[in-house]
Design an enzyme around this catalytic site. Structure first.
Site, PDB file in Angstrom:
ATOM      1  CB  ILE A  99      -3.756  -0.309  -0.891  1.00  0.00           C
ATOM      2  CG1 ILE A  99      -4.610   0.616  -0.020  1.00  0.00           C
ATOM      3  CG2 ILE A  99      -3.259   0.439  -2.129  1.00  0.00           C
ATOM      4  CD1 ILE A  99      -3.816   1.741   0.623  1.00  0.00           C
ATOM      5  CD  GLU A 100       0.999  -2.444  -2.507  1.00  0.00           C
ATOM      6  OE1 GLU A 100       1.007  -2.928  -3.657  1.00  0.00           O
ATOM      7  OE2 GLU A 100       1.558  -1.365  -2.226  1.00  0.00           O
TER       8      GLU A 100
END
Length: 331
Positions: free
Chosen positions: A123-124
């Site tokens: 996600i990051e």
């Protein structure tokens, strides 16, 4: 926002704003003096560094510009679709296979499941590939010295950033990150870098920019320090009555009351959940309706990484899909 309005805003800013070195402003000098007094930084060194940092200012008022257009919050289904994709799942499986022993070691030490660590990295930064291209010192200076509503927070992060750079022998002018100052594989803010990042490859330094091992260990340590419950549950869908919906929050919701309490209020809590288990309820707004979920402690811990229920639920669902595909390729 219509694209023509955004163009006008940007065009207007280019007419009525200019850039000046940060050392042109008293706020910068006040901050430098604080760093010299409290942390024994060299004043000439900091003056030299901040003279190379440019701040956007309004020409008429000479005030630093930090305001951005306010955008409507993204719906849960749209938010989820950005991260839970076939490509990100496949990349997650590849990252897991390439870092298998390190992930096993992190899980054994911190009791945080490997798939959760992989999902957070997905996600990051898409597993380290998109760490951000914004000069972090300039980013934090603009947010600290202007009229941003969280300027106090960002000024503290600017302080932490300079300390973090010194402690890890990093050149502050060369560090790049997100538009809000987040750094490295796991997009830690500077204070989190200092307090939660660990040297997990044992090379004598903490490097969240190029060491996947340090990133893996640091994410696991972050959750452990935020009281992760070993291999605990995350969330379950639940149907609530109109009256019960008042207990479901769009904002983060810390589990405080037990299953026994909620059962006494006629909530339909699954029978396999122990009476002593603390629970909370959230709602995830979509275009025409909201999903409602019963959440456990570890879901709340996920929101300590990013204070957004959509983020935590994405981590839960992405981790599940990555684990499923990983197990299929590693029978």
């Amino acid at each position: 926002m219509p694209i023509f309005v955004l163009i006008i805003l940007l065009f207007s800013q280019s007419i009525f704003a200019k850039t000046l070195p940060a050392t042109n402003f008293q706020a910068t000098h006040n901050f430098i003096n604080k760093m010299v007094k409290e942390h024994q930084f060299s004043k000439p060194e900091l003056l030299a560094i901040f003279s190379k940092v440019n701040l956007i200012v309004a020409e008429k008022t000479q005030k630093i510009v930090t305001k951005k257009p306010k955008l409507k919050p993204m719906s849960w289904d749209k938010y989820r679709s950005l991260f839970i994709t076939d490509t990100r799942i496949k990349n997650g499986v590849d990252f897991w296979n390439n870092n298998l022993e390190t992930l096993k070691r992190a899980e054994k030490k911190y009791n945080v499941p490997q798939e959760i660590i992989v999902a957070i990295l997905g996600i990051e930064t898409n597993y380290g590939h998109n760490q951000g291209q914004h000069p972090t010192l300039e980013t934090l200076a603009r947010l600290s010295f202007g009229k941003h509503r969280r300027k106090k927070f960002y000024k503290k992060e600017l302080e932490e950033f300079l300390l973090m750079s010194r402690e890890n022998t990093l050149a502050p002018l060369l560090i790049k990150g997100s538009y809000a100052g987040a750094l490295g594989y796991g997009q830690f803010i500077s204070s989190s870098y200092r307090y939660y990042a660990v040297d997990f490859d044992f090379d004598g330094k903490v490097d969240l920019f190029s060491s996947s091992a340090d990133a893996i260990g640091s994410i696991a340590n972050y959750f452990d320090k935020h009281q992760w419950h070993d291999f605990g549950a995350y969330a379950r869908p639940i149907t609530l009555t109109n009256t019960q919906l008042k207990q479901a929050k769009s904002s983060t919701n810390k589990p405080k009351k037990t299953a026994k309490y909620w059962r006494s209020k006629d909530f339909n809590i699954d029978h396999d959940i122990d009476n002593k288990t603390k629970l909370a309820f959230i709602k995830l707004p979509q275009e025409n309706k909201s999903e409602t979920w019963l959440t456990f402690w570890n879901f709340y811990v996920l929101t300590r990484y990013n204070h957004d229920n959509r983020y935590a639920m994405t981590a839960v669902q992405l981790s599940s899909k990555i684990k499923q595909q990983f197990n299929q390729t590693n029978p």
